[in-house]
Design a protein around this motif. Structure first.
Motif, PDB file in Angstrom:
ATOM      1  N   GLN A 242       0.843  -1.196   0.000  1.00  0.00           N
ATOM      2  CA  GLN A 242       0.000   0.000   0.000  1.00  0.00           C
ATOM      3  C   GLN A 242       0.882   1.251   0.000  1.00  0.00           C
ATOM      4  O   GLN A 242       1.865   1.327   0.735  1.00  0.00           O
ATOM      5  CB  GLN A 242      -0.908   0.020   1.241  1.00  0.00           C
ATOM      6  CG  GLN A 242      -1.773   1.264   1.302  1.00  0.00           C
ATOM      7  CD  GLN A 242      -2.663   1.338   2.524  1.00  0.00           C
ATOM      8  OE1 GLN A 242      -3.869   1.346   2.411  1.00  0.00           O
ATOM      9  NE2 GLN A 242      -2.054   1.406   3.705  1.00  0.00           N
ATOM     10  N   VAL A 243       0.498   2.230  -0.810  1.00  0.00           N
ATOM     11  CA  VAL A 243       1.340   3.418  -0.953  1.00  0.00           C
ATOM     12  C   VAL A 243       1.076   4.469   0.127  1.00  0.00           C
ATOM     13  O   VAL A 243       1.910   5.345   0.348  1.00  0.00           O
ATOM     14  CB  VAL A 243       1.141   4.066  -2.347  1.00  0.00           C
ATOM     15  CG1 VAL A 243       1.494   3.073  -3.447  1.00  0.00           C
ATOM     16  CG2 VAL A 243      -0.280   4.584  -2.526  1.00  0.00           C
ATOM     17  N   PHE A 244      -0.065   4.397   0.796  1.00  0.00           N
ATOM     18  CA  PHE A 244      -0.409   5.442   1.764  1.00  0.00           C
ATOM     19  C   PHE A 244       0.292   5.159   3.099  1.00  0.00           C
ATOM     20  O   PHE A 244       0.112   4.104   3.695  1.00  0.00           O
ATOM     21  CB  PHE A 244      -1.927   5.503   1.954  1.00  0.00           C
ATOM     22  CG  PHE A 244      -2.667   5.668   0.658  1.00  0.00           C
ATOM     23  CD1 PHE A 244      -2.486   6.809  -0.111  1.00  0.00           C
ATOM     24  CD2 PHE A 244      -3.512   4.678   0.190  1.00  0.00           C
ATOM     25  CE1 PHE A 244      -3.147   6.965  -1.325  1.00  0.00           C
ATOM     26  CE2 PHE A 244      -4.176   4.821  -1.013  1.00  0.00           C
ATOM     27  CZ  PHE A 244      -3.998   5.969  -1.774  1.00  0.00           C
ATOM     28  N   ARG A 245       1.052   6.143   3.565  1.00  0.00           N
ATOM     29  CA  ARG A 245       1.902   5.936   4.745  1.00  0.00           C
ATOM     30  C   ARG A 245       1.647   6.985   5.823  1.00  0.00           C
ATOM     31  O   ARG A 245       2.511   7.239   6.665  1.00  0.00           O
ATOM     32  CB  ARG A 245       3.390   5.994   4.331  1.00  0.00           C
ATOM     33  CG  ARG A 245       3.742   5.249   3.061  1.00  0.00           C
ATOM     34  CD  ARG A 245       3.561   3.761   3.177  1.00  0.00           C
ATOM     35  NE  ARG A 245       4.590   3.136   3.981  1.00  0.00           N
ATOM     36  CZ  ARG A 245       4.558   1.849   4.343  1.00  0.00           C
ATOM     37  NH1 ARG A 245       3.532   1.094   3.997  1.00  0.00           N
ATOM     38  NH2 ARG A 245       5.529   1.340   5.068  1.00  0.00           N
ATOM     39  N   SER A 250       2.724   6.217  10.540  1.00  0.00           N
ATOM     40  CA  SER A 250       3.257   7.414  11.198  1.00  0.00           C
ATOM     41  C   SER A 250       3.512   7.210  12.683  1.00  0.00           C
ATOM     42  O   SER A 250       4.288   7.955  13.285  1.00  0.00           O
ATOM     43  CB  SER A 250       2.286   8.587  11.012  1.00  0.00           C
ATOM     44  OG  SER A 250       1.085   8.387  11.751  1.00  0.00           O
ATOM     45  N   GLY A 251       2.899   6.192  13.287  1.00  0.00           N
ATOM     46  CA  GLY A 251       3.051   6.000  14.721  1.00  0.00           C
ATOM     47  C   GLY A 251       4.148   5.037  15.130  1.00  0.00           C
ATOM     48  O   GLY A 251       4.423   4.898  16.329  1.00  0.00           O
ATOM     49  N   PHE A 252       4.803   4.399  14.161  1.00  0.00           N
ATOM     50  CA  PHE A 252       5.732   3.326  14.502  1.00  0.00           C
ATOM     51  C   PHE A 252       7.154   3.628  14.048  1.00  0.00           C
ATOM     52  O   PHE A 252       7.371   4.395  13.104  1.00  0.00           O
ATOM     53  CB  PHE A 252       5.240   2.006  13.893  1.00  0.00           C
ATOM     54  CG  PHE A 252       3.974   1.515  14.534  1.00  0.00           C
ATOM     55  CD1 PHE A 252       4.026   0.732  15.675  1.00  0.00           C
ATOM     56  CD2 PHE A 252       2.731   1.882  14.037  1.00  0.00           C
ATOM     57  CE1 PHE A 252       2.865   0.308  16.303  1.00  0.00           C
ATOM     58  CE2 PHE A 252       1.557   1.469  14.650  1.00  0.00           C
ATOM     59  CZ  PHE A 252       1.626   0.684  15.790  1.00  0.00           C
ATOM     60  N   PRO A 253       8.143   3.014  14.730  1.00  0.00           N
ATOM     61  CA  PRO A 253       9.538   3.251  14.347  1.00  0.00           C
ATOM     62  C   PRO A 253       9.841   2.690  12.974  1.00  0.00           C
ATOM     63  O   PRO A 253       9.156   1.800  12.476  1.00  0.00           O
ATOM     64  CB  PRO A 253      10.328   2.510  15.449  1.00  0.00           C
ATOM     65  CG  PRO A 253       9.387   1.469  15.959  1.00  0.00           C
ATOM     66  CD  PRO A 253       8.017   2.078  15.871  1.00  0.00           C
ATOM     67  N   ASP A 254      10.878   3.220  12.360  1.00  0.00           N
ATOM     68  CA  ASP A 254      11.225   2.822  10.996  1.00  0.00           C
ATOM     69  C   ASP A 254      11.496   1.328  10.868  1.00  0.00           C
ATOM     70  O   ASP A 254      11.251   0.737   9.812  1.00  0.00           O
ATOM     71  CB  ASP A 254      12.457   3.596  10.514  1.00  0.00           C
ATOM     72  CG  ASP A 254      12.156   5.071  10.297  1.00  0.00           C
ATOM     73  OD1 ASP A 254      10.971   5.422  10.176  1.00  0.00           O
ATOM     74  OD2 ASP A 254      13.113   5.876  10.247  1.00  0.00           O
ATOM     75  N   GLU A 255      11.996   0.719  11.937  1.00  0.00           N
ATOM     76  CA  GLU A 255      12.343  -0.700  11.846  1.00  0.00           C
ATOM     77  C   GLU A 255      11.122  -1.615  11.858  1.00  0.00           C
ATOM     78  O   GLU A 255      11.229  -2.807  11.553  1.00  0.00           O
ATOM     79  CB  GLU A 255      13.290  -1.097  12.976  1.00  0.00           C
ATOM     80  CG  GLU A 255      12.740  -0.926  14.377  1.00  0.00           C
ATOM     81  CD  GLU A 255      13.076   0.431  14.988  1.00  0.00           C
ATOM     82  OE1 GLU A 255      13.047   0.532  16.223  1.00  0.00           O
ATOM     83  OE2 GLU A 255      13.369   1.378  14.207  1.00  0.00           O
ATOM     84  N   ALA A 256       9.966  -1.082  12.207  1.00  0.00           N
ATOM     85  CA  ALA A 256       8.738  -1.878  12.172  1.00  0.00           C
ATOM     86  C   ALA A 256       8.124  -1.785  10.778  1.00  0.00           C
ATOM     87  O   ALA A 256       8.096  -0.711  10.176  1.00  0.00           O
ATOM     88  CB  ALA A 256       7.752  -1.378  13.217  1.00  0.00           C
ATOM     89  N   ARG A 298      -7.266  15.124   6.957  1.00  0.00           N
ATOM     90  CA  ARG A 298      -6.995  15.814   8.211  1.00  0.00           C
ATOM     91  C   ARG A 298      -5.715  15.247   8.792  1.00  0.00           C
ATOM     92  O   ARG A 298      -5.682  14.141   9.309  1.00  0.00           O
ATOM     93  CB  ARG A 298      -8.141  15.636   9.209  1.00  0.00           C
ATOM     94  CG  ARG A 298      -9.329  16.533   8.937  1.00  0.00           C
ATOM     95  CD  ARG A 298     -10.322  16.517  10.076  1.00  0.00           C
ATOM     96  NE  ARG A 298      -9.677  16.742  11.378  1.00  0.00           N
ATOM     97  CZ  ARG A 298     -10.340  17.162  12.453  1.00  0.00           C
ATOM     98  NH1 ARG A 298     -11.623  17.391  12.397  1.00  0.00           N
ATOM     99  NH2 ARG A 298      -9.718  17.321  13.590  1.00  0.00           N
ATOM    100  N   THR A 299      -4.634  16.024   8.690  1.00  0.00           N
ATOM    101  CA  THR A 299      -3.325  15.554   9.128  1.00  0.00           C
ATOM    102  C   THR A 299      -3.332  15.180  10.610  1.00  0.00           C
ATOM    103  O   THR A 299      -2.761  14.165  11.008  1.00  0.00           O
ATOM    104  CB  THR A 299      -2.262  16.630   8.864  1.00  0.00           C
ATOM    105  OG1 THR A 299      -2.249  16.938   7.469  1.00  0.00           O
ATOM    106  CG2 THR A 299      -0.873  16.129   9.278  1.00  0.00           C
ATOM    107  N   GLY A 300      -3.989  16.002  11.426  1.00  0.00           N
ATOM    108  CA  GLY A 300      -4.017  15.735  12.852  1.00  0.00           C
ATOM    109  C   GLY A 300      -4.726  14.437  13.185  1.00  0.00           C
ATOM    110  O   GLY A 300      -4.287  13.674  14.058  1.00  0.00           O
ATOM    111  N   THR A 301      -5.813  14.159  12.492  1.00  0.00           N
ATOM    112  CA  THR A 301      -6.546  12.918  12.728  1.00  0.00           C
ATOM    113  C   THR A 301      -5.740  11.723  12.252  1.00  0.00           C
ATOM    114  O   THR A 301      -5.686  10.682  12.927  1.00  0.00           O
ATOM    115  CB  THR A 301      -7.905  12.958  12.012  1.00  0.00           C
ATOM    116  OG1 THR A 301      -8.638  14.099  12.461  1.00  0.00           O
ATOM    117  CG2 THR A 301      -8.705  11.701  12.300  1.00  0.00           C
ATOM    118  N   ASP A 302      -5.108  11.849  11.096  1.00  0.00           N
ATOM    119  CA  ASP A 302      -4.279  10.754  10.587  1.00  0.00           C
ATOM    120  C   ASP A 302      -3.143  10.432  11.560  1.00  0.00           C
ATOM    121  O   ASP A 302      -2.846   9.260  11.824  1.00  0.00           O
ATOM    122  CB  ASP A 302      -3.705  11.120   9.220  1.00  0.00           C
ATOM    123  CG  ASP A 302      -4.775  11.218   8.140  1.00  0.00           C
ATOM    124  OD1 ASP A 302      -5.824  10.573   8.291  1.00  0.00           O
ATOM    125  OD2 ASP A 302      -4.553  11.928   7.152  1.00  0.00           O
TER     126      ASP A 302
END
Length: 319
Positions: A242-245, A250-256, A298-302
């Motif tokens: 999936q392309v949407f990130r 946005s809530g997880f570390p890069d290694e996950a 909505r950036t804040g909600t995302d």
């Protein structure tokens, strides 16, 4: 309490949230039976294998929610099962013409005719949430068989009323628009109350489920219990592409790593997926946020979706 922390995250973003998160490798759901039964034969069952209640992290986990494009996970799973059973040729070609296009990402927004295989329709349906691709795939797979699949997998709270075309046609009819162009012209003039009464935003009248049902679906797919192993692997691979990130990721570390599917409608911001850590921990999360204003971006909600998912998963990793 964890529920209060989760509620505070959504409240700070001006949203109302519903969430369920569970360890994929915790007590397993029961093995599905019926068409394609035996996919998980021999797998050991853990305690509370029936309902899944009593473990995991939830905030309104059993509340009915609109699932929007998250339904495409079930659709593509049914397609993959039919391919595995030899009922469909994934290389079958489909011509996408002007009358098929619904607007949006992928082929849904193309200016000219295109031709794809059924397999590539599935790819576009999950990777970029292509509504036209999903609609054409639904025509080939069959709505009734997708409903049968939901029942077979024990998704008792999940109901499907149709594919993207049915959702779009309902929206147009309810605001008196003849096509998408007219809808785009009418929509800004609608009051919040008028939009809020649209059937596509009402779990009782459109494709709907609960956060707990959705994490159950994900666990079955990740445990190869939702059908043949190759069908489950096909869905996992496409969700990972999936392309949407901007939500769960946005809530997880890069290694996950995160394999997920978004869903978006006016005032509804949704994502469900599986987060995998380098240590092998796997966590299914389904998050549904509803906002009083009807913006689809909505950036804040995302960001709140990602933060809430991280809180829930961190809790699972420490208990």
């Amino acid at each position: 309490m964890i529920e209060e922390r989760l509620g505070a995250v959504f409240a700070a973003a001006g949203a109302e949230g519903r969430l369920h998160a569970v360890d994929v490798d915790g007590p397993c759901p029961p093995e599905p039976m019926g068409r394609g039964g035996g996919a998980g034969a021999g797998r050991r069952q853990g305690p509370e294998a029936g309902s899944g209640r009593g473990y995991g992290v939830g905030l309104g986990a059993d509340d009915p929610v609109v699932i929007a494009s998250v339904f495409k996970v079930l659709l593509v799973l049914e397609f993959a099962r039919q391919v595995s059973a030899g009922q469909l040729d994934p290389r079958e070609r489909v011509r996408i013409r002007a009358e098929h296009r619904l607007g949006g990402w992928g082929t849904a927004g193309c200016a000219d005719d295109a031709e794809l295989s059924l397999r590539d329709l599935a790819f576009f349906a999950l990777s970029v949430s292509d509504n036209t691709a999903a609609d054409l795939l639904m025509e080939r797979v069959g709505l009734d068989t997708v409903r049968m699949l939901a029942a077979e997998l024990g998704l008792a709270a999940t109901r499907l009323t149709g594919g993207p075309r049915q959702v779009l046609e309902a929206m147009l009819a309810e605001v008196g628009a003849r096509d998408e162009t007219e809808f785009a012209a009418v929509y800004p003039a609608l009051t919040a109350g008028q939009v809020g009464r649209l059937s596509v935003l009402d779990p009782a009248r459109t494709n709907a489920s609960t956060p707990r049902d959705i994490t159950r679906l994900l666990r079955l797919i990740w445990c190869d219990l939702a059908g043949p192993a190759d069908a489950c692997a096909f869905v996992r691979d496409l969700m990972a592409r999936q392309v949407f990130r901007h939500r769960l990721v946005s809530g997880f570390p890069d290694e996950a790593s995160v394999a997920a599917k978004t869903g978006t409608l006016p005032g509804l911001h949704i994502e469900a997926g599986v987060v995998t850590y380098p240590d092998g921990g796997r966590y299914a999360v389904a998050v549904f946020a509803r906002t009083p204003d009807l913006a689809t971006s909505r950036t804040g909600t995302d960001a709140a979706i990602g933060r809430a998912a991280r809180i829930a998963v961190d809790h699972l990793r420490t208990v």
